[in-house]
Design a protein around this motif. Structure first.
Motif, PDB file in Angstrom:
ATOM      1  N   SER A 176       0.842  -1.205   0.000  1.00 20.09           N
ATOM      2  CA  SER A 176       0.000   0.000   0.000  1.00 20.09           C
ATOM      3  C   SER A 176       0.873   1.250   0.000  1.00 20.09           C
ATOM      4  CB  SER A 176      -0.869   0.022   1.263  1.00 20.09           C
ATOM      5  OG  SER A 176      -1.549  -1.211   1.412  1.00 20.09           O
ATOM      6  N   GLU A 209      -4.124  -3.244  -6.037  1.00 23.64           N
ATOM      7  CA  GLU A 209      -4.633  -2.325  -7.049  1.00 23.64           C
ATOM      8  C   GLU A 209      -3.765  -2.343  -8.308  1.00 23.64           C
ATOM      9  OE1 GLU A 209      -5.244   1.598  -5.402  1.00 23.64           O
ATOM     10  OE2 GLU A 209      -5.875   2.387  -7.348  1.00 23.64           O
ATOM     11  N   TYR A 226      -1.022  -0.668   5.803  1.00 21.98           N
ATOM     12  CA  TYR A 226      -1.254  -1.975   5.163  1.00 21.98           C
ATOM     13  C   TYR A 226      -2.734  -2.356   5.260  1.00 21.98           C
ATOM     14  CZ  TYR A 226      -0.447  -3.291  10.066  1.00 21.98           C
ATOM     15  OH  TYR A 226      -0.472  -3.351  11.441  1.00 21.98           O
ATOM     16  N   TYR A 227      -3.172  -3.138   4.245  1.00 19.20           N
ATOM     17  CA  TYR A 227      -4.618  -3.360   4.082  1.00 19.20           C
ATOM     18  C   TYR A 227      -5.197  -4.295   5.142  1.00 19.20           C
ATOM     19  CZ  TYR A 227      -4.291  -8.205   2.620  1.00 19.20           C
ATOM     20  OH  TYR A 227      -4.096  -9.567   2.634  1.00 19.20           O
ATOM     21  N   THR A 262      -8.284   6.174   3.597  1.00 20.92           N
ATOM     22  CA  THR A 262      -7.755   5.109   2.725  1.00 20.92           C
ATOM     23  C   THR A 262      -6.316   5.436   2.312  1.00 20.92           C
ATOM     24  OG1 THR A 262      -8.678   6.374   0.908  1.00 20.92           O
ATOM     25  CG2 THR A 262     -10.018   4.549   1.781  1.00 20.92           C
ATOM     26  N   PRO A 263      -5.580   4.414   1.861  1.00 23.84           N
ATOM     27  CA  PRO A 263      -4.219   4.671   1.366  1.00 23.84           C
ATOM     28  C   PRO A 263      -4.278   5.437   0.043  1.00 23.84           C
ATOM     29  CG  PRO A 263      -4.831   2.382   0.960  1.00 23.84           C
ATOM     30  CD  PRO A 263      -5.927   2.980   1.770  1.00 23.84           C
ATOM     31  N   ARG A 292      -9.567  -3.107  -2.347  1.00 21.59           N
ATOM     32  CA  ARG A 292     -10.514  -2.015  -2.027  1.00 21.59           C
ATOM     33  C   ARG A 292     -11.937  -2.566  -2.000  1.00 21.59           C
ATOM     34  NH1 ARG A 292      -8.817   2.904  -5.892  1.00 21.59           N
ATOM     35  NH2 ARG A 292     -10.008   1.600  -7.310  1.00 21.59           N
ATOM     36  N   ALA A 347      -3.918   1.256  -3.122  1.00 22.05           N
ATOM     37  CA  ALA A 347      -4.240   0.124  -2.241  1.00 22.05           C
ATOM     38  C   ALA A 347      -3.548  -1.159  -2.674  1.00 22.05           C
ATOM     39  CB  ALA A 347      -5.752  -0.101  -2.247  1.00 22.05           C
ATOM     40  N   PHE A 348      -3.323  -2.017  -1.714  1.00 21.76           N
ATOM     41  CA  PHE A 348      -2.812  -3.365  -1.980  1.00 21.76           C
ATOM     42  C   PHE A 348      -3.707  -4.053  -3.013  1.00 21.76           C
ATOM     43  CE2 PHE A 348      -0.587  -7.210  -1.118  1.00 21.76           C
ATOM     44  CZ  PHE A 348      -1.512  -8.228  -1.252  1.00 21.76           C
TER      45      PHE A 348
END
Ligand code: GLC
Length: 711
Positions: A554, A594, A565-566, A587-588, A699, A591-592
């Protein structure tokens, strides 16, 4: 493992004096001690050397094989992204870039080719893969990880280990792998390298140990003890970690090597031993079989034994682990690996490195400016990192190790982003101008005016941002993840021209670049793509390849948002409007999981058969070009005896779909995929309700969900 090797090792050890046994535990840093001292150690019977190549290695091996028992040494080297300390070897993307591919085959092939080139250099052992998790991108070594997730890390680690070790350790093209750094080294407080990881063993078993279990199951022949400590206990003296869990529970049957000077650090850094003699006893009794770069260990261990403080049986256990692996390698039959003569840097290997770079390109934003349209007549490529192979490589190459060597002449073949763009533009009759503008580290050569001037006549700007080797690696943790130097200032000035702009990240880690995310027409993450990273970026921008990368990590909006981290635990009290920090989004930045391509994918009809634990979902390519989609499977335990993450990746599958085509993807899970580690440190599945989430990224808006119960 067959007892034949153990009994051969035992028979050899029975002939060894105490001095020869302790010497066998020593790993000597050739680059530090120099030729004469290294030869002295070889004649003393040292078991291993690191960072020695070519004729120097052959000379050492000759000296070792001429000793009384002639036990060959094993040479270790950090071939962590190809055999890149050799300046003619094939430089692959870093683990972090490779992880963007989510492709086990890419990892396996990178391992196999690296092994072939290391073995061709006569060497036996790579200190790779690194299985630490990058949950705090301020850490200097993020580029060496497979990202933040335990499942993805374990999958890719097992694949690369199988690549390194092949079907048997005595295969001429196989080398031994090393699962490092055991464990939770990346979790140090404040991401400060080698500091304490303030975690419990329950957290260790839930998050940090599973990838190492996959490494054991993949047959990894060596492990490396991390520098740091768990809740105040240095790993180097932690027998629960090194013996009870690693060997007792996981079934590891190889040997353990410490990291650089860990035994010495017990006295000088961690202050848990009063002197080297005490340090030697603690390190040996905890289960460290081989001692990297702590030369004082030899005399200290001998003294500790002679004073009756350290039992010789502890030494025997360590030496047996080492000799058993040497027997599995059939090292006496061929002390020098053969490899595949002539393969170092060959075309076949470079083609594989290009494929790895292509699969790691991750497209994160695109308003349609990509792929580059026919109407574009002039492209301006801007940024120091667009034309700097050292920055593009990142860490652990001949520019940085075994000693910093930035002046080393770059060895072809390689392609920078600028070169890749110029080649493809020329083939299309498109003009391509380059201006350096500035680099991540400010220099007198920075010239933002020239860059803005050069960009003025363009129809498209490709701006490359990132970091450079002096900002990357061990002992280079960063407190501020914003774009360094004048990169952000140049971004704003280029943006102000009103010309469509694609921003490319050529960096070792996620950087906090909200301005880039907010105002670029397209954002591409390449991380450190290796020798062919520049070609791969250009092919992606021109649409010659359809980017398939998905983030393994992330991105924060700001350094202060870390950790992002997610797979986080719930429970953070909400502020107004659901925002968590009162001054940052919840939110980041990215995202991880993505990543987009040029072909969107639609998900529908998720079902989950709780008898067979098979998930089914329909995935359709709704775009106009063929593409690869990584179908990601997450779960959440809705009520549990300990708090569990809001989502955890437990499986993924990649599917290639032609335009307009749909496919029902089936993924069968295992009941233990839904497990947790309870307060008694037991991994169990607690009956109850769960959520299964399947889709395109971590997400929520990208996931289909189905609730189910497990009895
Ligand atoms: C380094 C690193 C480790 C490496 C070893 C040998 O300090 O921590 O990852 O394999 O020493 O170079």
């Amino acid at each position: 493992m067959s007892n034949e090797y153990i009994s051969r090792a035992r028979a050899l050890m029975a002939q060894m004096t105490l001095e020869e046994k302790v010497a066998q535990m020593m790993q000597i840093p050739y680059a530090m001690v120099g030729r004469e001292e290294a030869l002295r150690w070889a004649k003393l019977g040292a078991g291993s050397f690191l960072h020695v190549l070519g004729d120097d290695a052959r000379e050492i091996q000759q000296a070792a094989c001429s000793t009384r028992l002639g036990i060959p040494v094993i040479f270790g080297i950090d071939a962590v992204r190809g055999h890149a300390l050799n300046d003619h070897a094939t430089v692959f993307p870093t683990q972090l870039a490779c992880a963007c591919s989510w492709d086990r085959e890419t990892a396996r092939e990178m391992g196999r080719i690296t092994a072939r080139e290391v073995a061709t250099d006569g060497l036996h052992w790579t200190f790779s893969p690194l299985l630490c998790l990058s949950r705090d991108p301020r850490w200097g070594r993020v580029n060496e990880t497979f990202g933040e997730d335990p499942y993805l890390t374990g999958e890719l680690a097992a694949a690369i280990i199988e690549g390194y070790q092949g079907d048997s350790l005595d295969d001429p093209e196989s080398i031994i792998a090393c699962a490092k750094h055991y464990f939770a080294y990346g979790e140090a407080v404040g991401a400060r390298d080698a500091c304490d990881s303030e975690i419990t063993y329950r957290k260790a078993r839930e998050v940090f140990l599973p990838p190492f279990k996959k490494a054991v199951d993949a047959g990894c022949a060596s492990f490396m003890t991390a520098y740091g400590s768990i809740d105040g206990t240095p790993l180097t003296i932690d027998r629960k970690a090194l013996h009870d869990i690693l060997r007792g529970e996981m079934g590891f049957d190889g040997f353990v090597v410490t990291d650089w000077m860990n035994a010495t650090s017990l006295v000088t850094q961690q202050f848990v031993a009063a002197d080297p003699v005490e340090a030697a006893r603690l390190a040996a009794e905890a289960g460290n079989d081989m001692i990297m770069s702590s030369p004082e260990f030899y005399e200290s261990a001998l003294r500790s034994i002679r004073e009756g403080r350290l039992s010789e049986s502890v030494i025997d256990e360590a030496v047996l682990h080492i000799l058993t692996v040497k027997m599995r390698m059939e090292l006496f039959a061929h002390p020098e690996k053969l490899g595949r003569p002539g393969c170092i840097g060959c075309a076949e290997h470079h083609e594989a490195a290009l494929r790895a770079a292509q699969k790691s390109i991750t497209l994160l934003r695109n308003d349609g400016v990509l792929p580059i349209a026919d109407g574009v007549k002039t492209i301006a490529v801007i940024g120091g990192n667009a034309d700097d192979i050292r920055a593009q490589y990142g860490d652990w190459t001949y520019f940085s190790h075994p000693l910093p060597n930035p002046e080393h002449e770059p060895i072809r073949p390689y392609t920078t982003i600028r070169e890749g763009m110029e080649a493809l533009a020329a083939a299309r009759g498109i003009a391509c101008v380059y201006s350096r503008g500035c680099s991540p580290i400010p220099t007198d050569a920075d010239d933002l005016d020239a860059a803005v001037e050069a960009a003025k006549g363009a129809d498209l700007i490709v701006y490359v941002v990132g970091d450079e080797v002096p900002q990357v690696g061990e002992g280079k943790d960063r407190a501020d993840l914003a774009l360094s130097g004048r990169q952000s200032e140049l971004f704003a000035r280029l943006r102000a021209l009103g010309i469509p702009m694609t921003t490319v990240l050529c960096a070792s880690k996620p950087l906090a670049m909200p301005e880039v995310e907010a105002a670029s027409n397209a954002v591409v993450v390449a991380f450190n793509g290796g020798a062919h990273g520049g070609e791969a970026v250009a092919q992606a921008l021109f649409g010659e390849i359809n980017p398939q990368g998905r983030l393994p990590i992330s991105f924060p909006h700001h350094s202060g948002q870390v950790p992002v981290y997610y797979n986080a635990l719930p429970g953070w009290h909400k502020q107004v409007d659901k925002q968590k920090y009162c001054d940052l989004p919840e939110t980041p930045l990215f995202a991880f999981g993505e990543g987009m391509g040029y072909a969107p994918f639609a998900y529908s009809d998720l079902s989950f058969d709780t008898d067979t634990l098979t998930a089914r979902v329909t995935v359709k390519n709704t775009g106009s070009v063929e593409g690869v989609e990584t179908v990601q499977v997450y779960f959440r335990d809705l009520v549990s005896s300990v708090m569990t993450p809001v989502k955890q990746l437990i499986a993924y599958k990649q599917v290639e779909l032609a335009p307009g085509k749909a496919k029902t993807v089936e993924i069968t899970l295992d009941r233990m995929d839904f497990s947790l580690v309870n307060r008694r440190e037991e991994r169990v599945v607690e009956p109850g309700e769960f959520l299964l989430m399947v889709g395109h990224s971590s997400r929520n808006e990208d996931l289909l969900t189905v609730k189910f119960a497990l009895a």
